[in-house]
Design a protein around this motif. Structure first.
Motif, PDB file in Angstrom:
ATOM      1  N   GLY A   6       9.102 -12.960  -3.023  1.00  0.00           N
ATOM      2  CA  GLY A   6       8.153 -11.867  -3.244  1.00  0.00           C
ATOM      3  C   GLY A   6       8.657 -10.588  -2.595  1.00  0.00           C
ATOM      4  O   GLY A   6       9.826 -10.450  -2.273  1.00  0.00           O
ATOM      5  N   ILE A   7       7.741  -9.651  -2.390  1.00  0.00           N
ATOM      6  CA  ILE A   7       8.066  -8.349  -1.800  1.00  0.00           C
ATOM      7  C   ILE A   7       7.434  -8.277  -0.415  1.00  0.00           C
ATOM      8  O   ILE A   7       6.230  -8.512  -0.255  1.00  0.00           O
ATOM      9  N   SER A 123      -1.565   5.013  -7.054  1.00  0.00           N
ATOM     10  CA  SER A 123      -2.095   3.797  -7.672  1.00  0.00           C
ATOM     11  C   SER A 123      -2.829   2.949  -6.644  1.00  0.00           C
ATOM     12  O   SER A 123      -3.861   2.333  -6.929  1.00  0.00           O
ATOM     13  N   GLN A 124      -2.290   2.904  -5.419  1.00  0.00           N
ATOM     14  CA  GLN A 124      -2.959   2.155  -4.356  1.00  0.00           C
ATOM     15  C   GLN A 124      -4.286   2.799  -3.970  1.00  0.00           C
ATOM     16  O   GLN A 124      -5.231   2.121  -3.584  1.00  0.00           O
ATOM     17  N   ARG A 125      -4.387   4.135  -4.092  1.00  0.00           N
ATOM     18  CA  ARG A 125      -5.653   4.801  -3.797  1.00  0.00           C
ATOM     19  C   ARG A 125      -6.711   4.428  -4.833  1.00  0.00           C
ATOM     20  O   ARG A 125      -7.905   4.463  -4.550  1.00  0.00           O
ATOM     21  N   ALA A 126      -6.268   4.085  -6.034  1.00  0.00           N
ATOM     22  CA  ALA A 126      -7.203   3.595  -7.053  1.00  0.00           C
ATOM     23  C   ALA A 126      -7.880   2.322  -6.552  1.00  0.00           C
ATOM     24  O   ALA A 126      -9.088   2.124  -6.745  1.00  0.00           O
ATOM     25  N   GLY A 184       0.821  -3.682  -2.638  1.00  0.00           N
ATOM     26  CA  GLY A 184       1.689  -2.511  -2.707  1.00  0.00           C
ATOM     27  C   GLY A 184       2.142  -2.099  -1.326  1.00  0.00           C
ATOM     28  O   GLY A 184       1.439  -2.323  -0.332  1.00  0.00           O
ATOM     29  N   LEU A 185       3.306  -1.507  -1.252  1.00  0.00           N
ATOM     30  CA  LEU A 185       3.860  -1.088   0.034  1.00  0.00           C
ATOM     31  C   LEU A 185       3.039   0.030   0.669  1.00  0.00           C
ATOM     32  O   LEU A 185       3.047   0.200   1.881  1.00  0.00           O
ATOM     33  N   PHE A 202       3.748  -9.839  -0.941  1.00  0.00           N
ATOM     34  CA  PHE A 202       2.984  -9.790  -2.188  1.00  0.00           C
ATOM     35  C   PHE A 202       3.955  -9.879  -3.370  1.00  0.00           C
ATOM     36  O   PHE A 202       5.168  -9.888  -3.197  1.00  0.00           O
ATOM     37  N   GLY A 203       3.397  -9.926  -4.572  1.00  0.00           N
ATOM     38  CA  GLY A 203       4.232  -9.906  -5.772  1.00  0.00           C
ATOM     39  C   GLY A 203       4.608 -11.270  -6.317  1.00  0.00           C
ATOM     40  O   GLY A 203       5.501 -11.380  -7.155  1.00  0.00           O
TER      41      GLY A 203
END
Length: 561
Positions: A6-7, A123-126, A184-185, A202-203
């Motif tokens: 994963g990441i 995108s993470q703020r979404a 997400g990072l 994650f991932g």
């Protein structure tokens, strides 16, 4: 024994049993017509749910973790955002549907706009918007609020995804690791995991097909791998690695307060790249000498709402807070790097406020976004947006050691036009007796080859250079680093890239202006040697890499390069 990749979002190593959290089934939002007589009661349901959610988050403010506290404060700001509440009210008043459906529609529309930016941070703020207002909707629907009591602290939590607010509870509980399918990072969960020192990967999709509740797993977030049901020999191996890693962490901790120096005592300035107030705190904890790059794109995360894009006060507050956190240390704030693949275009919107037409941002599709209307081009084309940001920066300048950096510069005229705008704003502020520093350094990011080739010309009109090696490599080699079909050609050590770096470094030295590197090269050992060899003495990187780089610098001598 099964191994997955994963990441890694937060380094570390954990060997514990998996605590699998299955997403609970909640009542879904339904679209139901309501009568005019039901409207008042419906809106009161929303107000009550909002009040209870605010209370829930306010109770969490007692934390001693500064990153966590700032996240909770961010959530509270979202819930108290009157402009957003007014937008929900306007939509509700103009519809004939239930309030939870309207809230859900507005929130998802906001999140969708952010996801379409193709920018990871936004995108993470979404996710944050969906998390915070999702709790309001849960309150309206009577959904069960997540409970932390059943989770064993001595476990690795495994799930499809978790909200940032639930992550706070998990980390306060003291879990040993976190494994998610989504993430997400730049997510708040990742930032908090790094702050707490909790390994986080994650991932990895369809985790339930690989891991069962109670399985022993090895979460190696140093390498981004997960070992499921390991044999005794493998466990012994990783226990040894864990002990070595803990010893290395203790070893690296001594570098937090040290100055970066090579073996032959040449000082190297080490700065941090950040994108939020939380990360400024993290930079300070990790011994950064300042902020080499503060990306400001996230401030525009709610720009689909009419007033937020031009909200000078909100921007000022964030810039001021970061400057105050860093004290006398240098803070380089990059102006909005928007447009093209990054964020936005601006279009007229029919929503009016006080009878005036306002502007807001929508994603714009361009055939070649990396060469399109982005960064300084976007800002100079939208001067009202640009002037608002510059005004906020000038006002905040009195709170610390600010430098302003302009992205994607290719023409001298772009710098001169920006400087003229700054002079204009200074005059306006002076007329209103608003304080600001008069001698703020103005620099540029050297990203397009044009800026490197003309570095001597630019050095005559700017105060510093910062080389963005990620984009410089991409533009020089004509390679999209996100395109797996050609990504092997993305080589930061390519002779052409190194030649442009050296050319820029020589120009900076000749004109006696500071120069730094803020791309990924700044934190990798081989690349660091190549940069030092070409005259670079300032590097900016992720905060958690600073101590590692300080330790590495002590092993090399400039004379031997």
């Amino acid at each position: 024994m099964n191994i997955l990749s994963g990441i890694s979002a937060s380094k570390g190593l954990a060997i514990e049993k998996a605590h699998f959290i299955v997403q609970s089934k909640k009542k879904q939002v339904e679209k139901t017509r309501i009568s005019q007589s039901e409207k008042e009661a419906e809106w009161k349901k929303f107000q009550k749910a909002l009040e209870l959610t605010l209370k829930d988050f306010s109770l969490l403010l007692q934390t001693n973790n500064p990153d966590e506290k700032k996240l909770i404060e961010t959530y509270l700001l979202m819930l108290n955002d009157q402009e957003f509440i007014n937008q929900i009210k306007l939509n509700f008043d103009n519809s004939s549907y239930n309030v939870d459906f309207i809230v859900d529609s507005v929130v998802n529309e906001s999140a969708s706009l952010l996801r379409h930016t193709n920018d990871e941070y936004l995108s993470q703020r979404a996710d944050d918007i969906l998390d915070v207002f999702g709790k309001v909707i849960d309150r309206i629907l009577g959904n069960k609020i997540e409970n932390i009591q059943d989770i064993d602290a001595n476990s690795i939590v495994v799930s499809q995804n978790i909200s940032g607010s639930f992550a706070i509870s998990l980390f306060q509980k003291g879990i040993k690791g976190l494994l998610l399918s989504d993430g997400g990072l730049s997510s708040h969960t990742a930032i908090l995991a790094r702050s707490y020192g909790i390994p986080f990967i994650f991932g990895i999709h369809k985790l339930s097909e690989h891991i069962s509740h109670g399985d022993t797993i090895i979460l190696d977030a140093n390498e981004g791998s997960v070992c499921i049901s390991p044999d005794p020999k493998t466990i012994e191996k990783y226990q040894k690695l864990k002990k070595e890693a803990e010893e290395r962490d203790v070893f690296l901790s001594q570098y937090i307060s040290k100055k970066g120096k090579t073996k032959d005592k040449v000082e190297i300035n080490l700065f941090a790249n950040i994108g939020s107030v939380e990360e400024a705190d993290l930079a300070l904890k990790n011994g950064a000498e300042g902020i080499g790059l503060f990306r400001t794109e996230f401030l525009f995360m709610d720009a689909e709402r009419p007033s937020d894009l031009l909200d000078e006060t909100k921007q000022y507050q964030v810039y001021s807070e970061v400057l105050k956190i860093m004290g006398e240390k240098s803070v380089v704030i990059r102006t909005l790097d928007a447009g093209g693949d990054k964020v936005l275009s601006v279009t007229e919107n029919s929503i009016s406020k006080n009878g005036k037409k306002t502007k807001y941002i929508k994603p714009e599709i361009e055939e070649n976004p990396l060469l399109g209307n982005r960064a300084i081009r976007f800002c100079l084309g939208q001067k009202d947006i640009f002037k608002t940001q510059l005004r906020a920066l000038l006002r905040a300048s009195i709170d610390g050691n600010l430098s302003i950096m302009l992205p994607l510069i290719t023409h001298k005229e772009q710098v001169l036009e920006t400087k003229a705008l700054i002079d204009e704003i200074k005059k306006e502020l002076s007329e209103k007796n608003i304080a600001f520093k008069k001698d703020i350094p103005i620099g540029i990011m050297v990203e397009p080859p044009a800026a490197a080739i003309l570095a001597e010309d630019f050095a005559e009109i700017v105060d510093f250079f910062s080389i963005g090696t990620n984009d410089l490599t991409q533009y020089t080699l004509c390679v999209d680093r996100e395109n797996t079909g050609v990504s092997a050609l993305y080589q930061e050590m390519h002779p052409a890239v190194l030649a442009l770096i050296e050319m820029t470094s020589k120009a900076a030295k000749k004109h006696n202006i500071p120069i730094s590197v803020c791309g990924e090269m700044a934190a990798r050992e081989d690349e660091i040697e190549a940069l030092l060899k070409r005259g670079i003495r300032s590097l900016s990187m992720r905060a958690n890499k600073i101590s590692e780089v300080k330790a590495f610098l002590e092993t090399i001598s400039l004379k031997s390069l």
